[in-house]
Design an enzyme around this catalytic site. Structure first.
Site, PDB file in Angstrom:
ATOM      1  N   THR A  32       0.841  -1.191   0.000  1.00 55.20           N
ATOM      2  CA  THR A  32       0.000   0.000   0.000  1.00 55.20           C
ATOM      3  C   THR A  32       0.879   1.244   0.000  1.00 55.20           C
ATOM      4  O   THR A  32       1.979   1.250   0.573  1.00 55.20           O
ATOM      5  CB  THR A  32      -0.917   0.070   1.242  1.00 55.20           C
ATOM      6  OG1 THR A  32      -0.119   0.310   2.404  1.00 55.20           O
ATOM      7  CG2 THR A  32      -1.699  -1.209   1.424  1.00 55.20           C
ATOM      8  N   GLU A  33       0.377   2.308  -0.657  1.00 54.91           N
ATOM      9  CA  GLU A  33       1.140   3.558  -0.719  1.00 54.91           C
ATOM     10  C   GLU A  33       1.310   4.211   0.642  1.00 54.91           C
ATOM     11  O   GLU A  33       2.202   5.030   0.833  1.00 54.91           O
ATOM     12  CB  GLU A  33       0.473   4.568  -1.647  1.00 54.91           C
ATOM     13  CG  GLU A  33       0.341   4.156  -3.088  1.00 54.91           C
ATOM     14  CD  GLU A  33      -1.076   3.724  -3.414  1.00 54.91           C
ATOM     15  OE1 GLU A  33      -1.738   4.423  -4.182  1.00 54.91           O
ATOM     16  OE2 GLU A  33      -1.507   2.675  -2.882  1.00 54.91           O
ATOM     17  N   ASN A  34       0.427   3.883   1.586  1.00 55.14           N
ATOM     18  CA  ASN A  34       0.538   4.497   2.903  1.00 55.14           C
ATOM     19  C   ASN A  34       1.501   3.746   3.822  1.00 55.14           C
ATOM     20  O   ASN A  34       1.622   4.077   4.995  1.00 55.14           O
ATOM     21  CB  ASN A  34      -0.836   4.655   3.565  1.00 55.14           C
ATOM     22  CG  ASN A  34      -1.572   3.337   3.716  1.00 55.14           C
ATOM     23  OD1 ASN A  34      -1.490   2.469   2.854  1.00 55.14           O
ATOM     24  ND2 ASN A  34      -2.311   3.181   4.800  1.00 55.14           N
TER      25      ASN A  34
END
Length: 220
Positions: free
Chosen positions: A49-51
């Site tokens: 995930t980008e987070n």
């Protein structure tokens, strides 16, 4: 009209079949987040995930959510053994280095050449592009999940995108509630139809020429 919950989950279930053992996979916001719940348990894969998570799992059981664990869309997720956490700079470093085997994204429009428009409708306020440009350019395989038509019944698969592009010729596959397309050499190849739709239904609601595979199958 938007897609019903059951239809959204069926699209996600079909997309999960494109994930195989050993892959590193990114799931975008919207229908793509549902794919995590349909990945076979015996597959050893890592969801990114980008987070800042590598090793994300599916949705947690009700009541066991952790407020500190969410996917890029902000929804609660579980964690697989061996998962790691990092900042957004590292998350995007993984993307930009080309380490993702598959990214699964939503879209507003996709052209017959695989051009993707998925970050803005002109005149509407949005929080930003997110990681769509990096993901669509750098992942080894890009799969688009979306409605076949917009809320007015207009095709979202078109000859040429009218909305601002995210990336040119980025899509490898498109999965909608009606069909599964492969983008090959600037052409849309119809490989599967989604029950109960027919090839004629797909052709009538697609805004670009279609090559119908002679071995077309039906996904239930």
């Amino acid at each position: 009209m938007g897609l019903g919950i059951e239809t959204r989950h069926r699209i996600a279930r079909r997309a999960a079949l494109e994930i195989s053992n050993g892959m590193i996979v990114n799931l975008g916001i919207g229908i793509p987040t549902l794919v995590a719940d349909y990945i076979e348990n015996d597959l050893h894969i890592m969801l990114h995930t980008e987070n800042g998570i590598l090793g994300m799992g599916g949705s947690p059981e009700a009541g066991s959510e952790d407020g500190n664990l969410s996917n890029a869309g902000g929804y609660p997720v579980s964690i697989q053994p061996g998962a790691s956490y990092f900042d957004s700079a590292t998350a995007f470093g993984i993307i930009r280095k080309g380490l993702l085997d598959v990214t699964i994204l939503g879209a507003l429009e996709v052209s017959e050449r695989g051009d993707i428009a998925n970050w803005i409708v002109p005149g509407k306020r949005v929080p930003g592009m997110g990681g769509a440009i990096d993901l669509a350019q750098k992942a080894k395989k890009v799969i688009i999940l979306m409605n076949h038509t917009d809320k007015y019944g207009n095709p979202k698969i078109v000859r040429s995108c009218s909305l601002p592009l995210t990336v040119k010729e980025g899509a490898d596959m498109i999965i909608t509630e009606k069909a599964v397309f492969h983008c090959e050499d600037g052409k849309l190849v119809l490989r599967e139809i989604m029950s109960p739709y027919t090839v004629e239904d797909v052709i009538e609601t697609t805004g670009a020429p279609i090559v119908v595979d002679e071995h077309i199958s039906v996904f239930q």
